[in-house]
Design an enzyme around this catalytic site. Structure first.
Site, mmCIF file in Angstrom:
data_model
loop_
_atom_site.group_PDB
_atom_site.id
_atom_site.type_symbol
_atom_site.label_atom_id
_atom_site.label_comp_id
_atom_site.label_asym_id
_atom_site.label_seq_id
_atom_site.Cartn_x
_atom_site.Cartn_y
_atom_site.Cartn_z
ATOM 1 N N ASP A 11 0.688 -1.258 -0.120
ATOM 2 C CA ASP A 11 0.094 0.133 -0.109
ATOM 3 C C ASP A 11 0.943 1.271 -0.056
ATOM 4 O OD1 ASP A 11 -2.332 1.518 0.598
ATOM 5 O OD2 ASP A 11 -1.310 1.669 2.632
ATOM 6 N N THR A 45 -2.643 0.195 -4.192
ATOM 7 C CA THR A 45 -3.131 1.475 -3.749
ATOM 8 C C THR A 45 -4.334 1.852 -4.099
ATOM 9 O OG1 THR A 45 -2.444 3.964 -3.880
ATOM 10 C CG2 THR A 45 -1.838 2.781 -5.782
ATOM 11 N N ASP A 197 -2.351 -0.573 5.913
ATOM 12 C CA ASP A 197 -2.584 -0.046 7.285
ATOM 13 C C ASP A 197 -4.099 0.280 7.344
ATOM 14 O OD1 ASP A 197 -2.773 3.466 6.812
ATOM 15 O OD2 ASP A 197 -2.469 2.318 5.159
ATOM 16 N N ASN A 200 -9.018 -0.851 3.212
ATOM 17 C CA ASN A 200 -8.782 -1.129 1.959
ATOM 18 C C ASN A 200 -7.622 -2.186 1.747
ATOM 19 O OD1 ASN A 200 -6.799 0.707 2.048
ATOM 20 N ND2 ASN A 200 -7.473 1.838 0.275
#
Length: 245
Positions: A11, A45, A197, A200
């Site tokens: 991410d 992302t 984190d 998603n």
């Protein structure tokens, strides 16, 4: 943590990037070391390609890039290889909710990105939608909107911060996208380490062979992870990568 890891999915916001939205020298060096060891390093992302391409290029060539929470996948030449659109009829309701509650929104379409400071100028149905998001400081308002969205089986609901809500088509998430990448690279999800984190990131952390939560991750993400690394301001990505080299 020595496993047969062939791909590391990272991410960006709150993970690879520190609070200054920069890649630390430690993270950069660890990524290059992983590549030297034959491991694919894939950005995964919620951002669109135009908002992550510069960072992707600074890290060097990657086999694939997962963007928009899995709504789009690009190859090493930044060519689109997979895309899943959000039904504009569903967006009509999302737009109604935004207006009813007067909350901040942002969105990603094939035609461009729009938010509360730059509203779209055509009909909702005139755009090809990829993602719709809300940013809501008021906990009660956020819960009202979230409760309705969670009851719609056609939507995939997540977040990239505790105050926002991100909406993709049902079945579109980072785990599903990484599975497609694995199939293209002839490997399995058990060969993946995923680091993130926020909600998603939850699906890919659960499905990966090794799921790692950042030290600054939301609690649900930490609970789902195999282990917790340092925060994004402490080069937690570098520590995670070093664990499998």
């Amino acid at each position: 943590m020595k496993k047969d890891i062939k791909l590391i999915a990272l991410d960006m916001d709150g993970t690879l990037l520190n609070t200054e939205e920069e890649v630390s020298e430690e993270n950069y060096k660890a990524i290059q070391k992983a590549k030297e060891n034959g491991i694919h390093v894939v950005l995964s992302t919620g951002r669109s390609l135009d908002r992550c391409r510069e960072i992707a290029e600074s890290l060097g060539r990657s086999s694939y890039i997962v963007t928009i929470n899995g709504g789009e996948i690009y190859n090493d030449k930044f060519e689109l290889v997979d895309q899943t659109l959000l039904d504009s009829q569903l967006v009509e309701r999302l737009w109604e909710l935004r207006q009813e509650h007067e909350v901040h929104y942002w969105s990603t379409t094939v035609q461009g990105q729009f938010n509360s400071t730059q509203n779209f100028d055509k009909e909702v149905s005139d755009y090809d939608w990829l993602k719709f998001g809300f940013d809501i400081e008021d906990d009660e308002v956020r819960k009202v909107i979230l409760d309705e969205l969670l009851n719609n089986d056609e939507l995939e609901i997540s977040n990239s911060s505790p105050t926002n809500i991100e909406v993709n088509p049902a079945g579109v998430n980072k785990a599903a996208a990484l599975l497609k990448v694995c199939e293209r690279l002839n490997m399995k999800m058990e060969n993946v380490m995923a680091v993130g984190d926020s909600l998603n990131d939850l699906a890919m952390i659960k499905e990966a062979g090794v799921g790692v939560a950042m030290g600054n991750a939301q609690e649900d993400v930490k609970k789902a992870a195999a282990w917790v690394t340092n925060t994004n301001d402490e080069s937690g990505v570098a520590k995670a990568i070093e664990s499998v080299l």
